[in-house]
Design a protein around this motif. Structure first.
Motif, PDB file in Angstrom:
ATOM      1  N   LEU A   1      12.068 -25.066  20.563  1.00  0.00           N
ATOM      2  CA  LEU A   1      12.899 -24.135  21.330  1.00  0.00           C
ATOM      3  C   LEU A   1      13.339 -24.756  22.654  1.00  0.00           C
ATOM      4  O   LEU A   1      14.483 -24.575  23.085  1.00  0.00           O
ATOM      5  CB  LEU A   1      12.123 -22.841  21.607  1.00  0.00           C
ATOM      6  CG  LEU A   1      11.928 -21.895  20.420  1.00  0.00           C
ATOM      7  CD1 LEU A   1      10.900 -20.830  20.759  1.00  0.00           C
ATOM      8  CD2 LEU A   1      13.249 -21.241  20.032  1.00  0.00           C
ATOM      9  N   LEU A   2      12.423 -25.487  23.297  1.00  0.00           N
ATOM     10  CA  LEU A   2      12.762 -26.114  24.573  1.00  0.00           C
ATOM     11  C   LEU A   2      13.877 -27.135  24.417  1.00  0.00           C
ATOM     12  O   LEU A   2      14.851 -27.134  25.176  1.00  0.00           O
ATOM     13  CB  LEU A   2      11.520 -26.785  25.166  1.00  0.00           C
ATOM     14  CG  LEU A   2      11.720 -27.559  26.474  1.00  0.00           C
ATOM     15  CD1 LEU A   2      12.091 -26.610  27.602  1.00  0.00           C
ATOM     16  CD2 LEU A   2      10.463 -28.348  26.830  1.00  0.00           C
TER      17      LEU A   2
ATOM     18  N   ALA B   1      13.695 -10.020  27.214  1.00  0.00           N
ATOM     19  CA  ALA B   1      14.543 -11.069  27.794  1.00  0.00           C
ATOM     20  C   ALA B   1      15.693 -11.370  26.846  1.00  0.00           C
ATOM     21  O   ALA B   1      15.470 -11.725  25.682  1.00  0.00           O
ATOM     22  CB  ALA B   1      13.735 -12.332  28.050  1.00  0.00           C
ATOM     23  N   ALA B   2      16.917 -11.231  27.351  1.00  0.00           N
ATOM     24  CA  ALA B   2      18.089 -11.522  26.527  1.00  0.00           C
ATOM     25  C   ALA B   2      18.153 -12.990  26.162  1.00  0.00           C
ATOM     26  O   ALA B   2      18.566 -13.357  25.060  1.00  0.00           O
ATOM     27  CB  ALA B   2      19.366 -11.109  27.271  1.00  0.00           C
ATOM     28  N   GLY B   3      17.741 -13.862  27.096  1.00  0.00           N
ATOM     29  CA  GLY B   3      17.746 -15.297  26.808  1.00  0.00           C
ATOM     30  C   GLY B   3      16.835 -15.643  25.645  1.00  0.00           C
ATOM     31  O   GLY B   3      17.180 -16.454  24.786  1.00  0.00           O
ATOM     32  N   ALA B   4      15.654 -15.017  25.608  1.00  0.00           N
ATOM     33  CA  ALA B   4      14.729 -15.251  24.500  1.00  0.00           C
ATOM     34  C   ALA B   4      15.293 -14.696  23.198  1.00  0.00           C
ATOM     35  O   ALA B   4      15.123 -15.293  22.127  1.00  0.00           O
ATOM     36  CB  ALA B   4      13.381 -14.603  24.805  1.00  0.00           C
ATOM     37  N   ALA B   5      15.986 -13.570  23.274  1.00  0.00           N
ATOM     38  CA  ALA B   5      16.547 -12.946  22.070  1.00  0.00           C
ATOM     39  C   ALA B   5      17.612 -13.824  21.431  1.00  0.00           C
ATOM     40  O   ALA B   5      17.584 -14.078  20.225  1.00  0.00           O
ATOM     41  CB  ALA B   5      17.122 -11.578  22.407  1.00  0.00           C
TER      42      ALA B   5
ATOM     43  N   VAL C   1      11.908 -17.595  26.734  1.00  0.00           N
ATOM     44  CA  VAL C   1      12.278 -18.210  25.464  1.00  0.00           C
ATOM     45  C   VAL C   1      11.071 -18.858  24.806  1.00  0.00           C
ATOM     46  O   VAL C   1      10.800 -18.658  23.616  1.00  0.00           O
ATOM     47  CB  VAL C   1      13.398 -19.255  25.672  1.00  0.00           C
ATOM     48  CG1 VAL C   1      13.672 -20.011  24.374  1.00  0.00           C
ATOM     49  CG2 VAL C   1      14.675 -18.577  26.149  1.00  0.00           C
ATOM     50  N   LEU C   2      10.307 -19.642  25.569  1.00  0.00           N
ATOM     51  CA  LEU C   2       9.196 -20.379  24.969  1.00  0.00           C
ATOM     52  C   LEU C   2       8.049 -19.471  24.547  1.00  0.00           C
ATOM     53  O   LEU C   2       7.480 -19.643  23.460  1.00  0.00           O
ATOM     54  CB  LEU C   2       8.682 -21.449  25.939  1.00  0.00           C
ATOM     55  CG  LEU C   2       9.286 -22.850  25.747  1.00  0.00           C
ATOM     56  CD1 LEU C   2      10.802 -22.815  25.892  1.00  0.00           C
ATOM     57  CD2 LEU C   2       8.693 -23.840  26.741  1.00  0.00           C
TER      58      LEU C   2
ATOM     59  N   GLY D   1      17.894 -16.871  21.818  1.00  0.00           N
ATOM     60  CA  GLY D   1      17.245 -18.107  21.399  1.00  0.00           C
ATOM     61  C   GLY D   1      16.741 -18.054  19.970  1.00  0.00           C
ATOM     62  O   GLY D   1      16.527 -19.099  19.339  1.00  0.00           O
ATOM     63  N   LEU D   2      16.548 -16.856  19.431  1.00  0.00           N
ATOM     64  CA  LEU D   2      16.115 -16.698  18.043  1.00  0.00           C
ATOM     65  C   LEU D   2      17.252 -16.913  17.049  1.00  0.00           C
ATOM     66  O   LEU D   2      17.012 -17.286  15.892  1.00  0.00           O
ATOM     67  CB  LEU D   2      15.555 -15.289  17.822  1.00  0.00           C
ATOM     68  CG  LEU D   2      14.356 -14.843  18.659  1.00  0.00           C
ATOM     69  CD1 LEU D   2      14.090 -13.364  18.413  1.00  0.00           C
ATOM     70  CD2 LEU D   2      13.134 -15.672  18.309  1.00  0.00           C
TER      71      LEU D   2
END
Length: 418
Positions: A76-77, A337-341, A274-275, A343-344
């Protein structure tokens, strides 16, 4: 014995050497929350941690569980976070450049004519919506705490600004990212546009519901700020804009650099979400590797969310139209977190679990749910309206769900028409 919790004042002391003399600096006292060192919640937290780890280990094996967690986070990173950071830098620079030379102000003034009849807010509310769309939810706070901005609002209207702003949070980044995850030979432009329309609809519903509640609490006559309280040293963001000094070239360069720096800050700020969150969600979404064997590779897991989605398919399918039950993981992650979402999404697309229809719904809900748990409460508190936070969250829950429904129905209509 009852648990005790108190707030105390703590002084931090810094020591600095100046010309071989020791200078002690007593900083301002700041409140901290104190609780008993050993309490019931410690045992509960430990028990939950053991249960979760045992659940993963029972299915995957302990070594595979640990290796998959680290490998997924690293994947992911390198493949998602760095891409998002690069995207944020470019978008941030472009947005700041457009703002520097008045393009964003032009949008603000054009949208101001539709804010009152549609959203029930004064025209200047468009500034908050556009600002958060091109950046993130906390950008509203700079405006919201400016008394010259607040004077345009009645008291019942100002807290609803949080609802409209969070409905558009990170909108531009989400839009560009979703378009970019399309497989070779496909275009997600129209689904993403439909998702944006869904987010607008969700924000509208959320804002209108919030206004119904605040009217009952504050009435419709009181102003957010009395005229004599207005800070006349600040500028009116609807009719004026702040610019850099210097020549056109110097202003353009300064705007690009400032926007890029903000993009870096955005990219760094989404790393934990995200991570950590995406790693957990991905391990709850995917199953074993090739041949049904666990190897400790990235993107393996226990497939809990697809199982849960199957059980709730009778409800999820007609509401959101997801092609795969596990896709419910995206809006669930967006709560934090929208960024994490978002990221999926690349992994779901690569594994054939998400299609254009899903992208439309993902876009709408990722925008509407951005900051739902992480910034919504803080923003209400910062605007000095903590007493209506529960109403804001309830209104936005309905609005966010509605955004997904709207995107689902609009995409189905789009498919019928083409």
């Amino acid at each position: 014995m009852e648990e005790t919790q108190s707030i105390r004042m703590k002084k931090r002391t810094e020591e600095a050497e100046v010309f071989d003399d020791t200078l002690t600096i007593d900083e301002a006292s700041e409140p901290i929350t104190v609780k008993k060192a050993i309490s019931l919640e410690g045992f509960i937290a430990l028990g939950l941690f053991v249960v979760v780890v045992a659940g993963f280990t029972h299915v995957m094996g302990f070594a595979n569980f640990i290796n998959t967690a680290f490998n997924t986070a690293f994947h992911l990173l390198t493949d998602t976070v760095f891409y998002l950071m690069a995207l944020s830098v470019i978008v941030g620079g472009l947005t700041q450049l457009l703002s520097e030379f008045g393009v964003v102000s032009l949008f603000n003034n054009l949208l101001s004519y539709v804010m009152r009849p549609i959203f029930g807010l004064p025209g200047i509310a468009a500034v908050g919506a556009v600002t958060t769309y091109f950046s993130d939810n906390p950008a509203l706070l700079t405006l919201g705490n400016d008394q010259k901005f607040q004077r345009h609002f009645k008291k019942y209207q100002l807290p609803a600004m949080v609802n409209i702003a969070t409905g558009f949070g990170m909108g531009f980044i989400v839009t560009v990212f979703m378009i970019g995850v399309a497989p070779t030979g496909q275009s997600y432009l129209m689904p993403v546009l439909i998702g944006n329309i869904g987010a607008i609809g969700g924000s509208l519903i959320s804002t209108r519901l919030m206004l119904r509640q605040t009217k009952k609490i504050y009435g419709t006559e009181a102003m957010a700020v009395e005229e004599d309280e207005t800070n006349n040293d600040s500028y009116d963001p609807l009719h004026e804009r702040e610019i850099h000094s210097g020549s056109l070239f110097e202003r353009a360069l300064a705007a690009l650099m400032d926007g890029g720096k903000k993009g870096v800050q955005t990219g760094v700020s989404i790393i934990p979400g995200v991570l950590i969150i995406s790693t957990i969600v991905l391990m709850l979404t995917f199953g074993a590797g090739k041949g049904g064997v666990y190897t400790g590779a990235a993107n393996e897991g226990i497939a809990f969310l697809p199982w849960l989605g199957d059980k709730l398919a009778f409800l999820i399918k007609p509401i959101f139209g997801f092609s795969s039950p596990g896709n419910i993981s995206v809006p669930l992650t967006a709560l934090g977190a929208a960024g994490a979402a978002i990221g999926l999404v690349p992994n779901l697309v690569q594994h054939g679990l998400a299609n254009a229809h899903d992208i439309a719904v993902f876009t709408a809900m990722a925008m509407c749910l951005s900051g739902y748990l992480s910034t919504h409460v803080a923003m209400m508190d910062s605007l000095s309206y903590p007493e209506v936070t529960a109403h804001a969250l309830k209104s936005h829950t309905i609005g966010a769900l509605a955004s997904g429904v709207i995107a689902n129905l609009l995409y189905q209509l789009f498919v019928l028409l083409i």
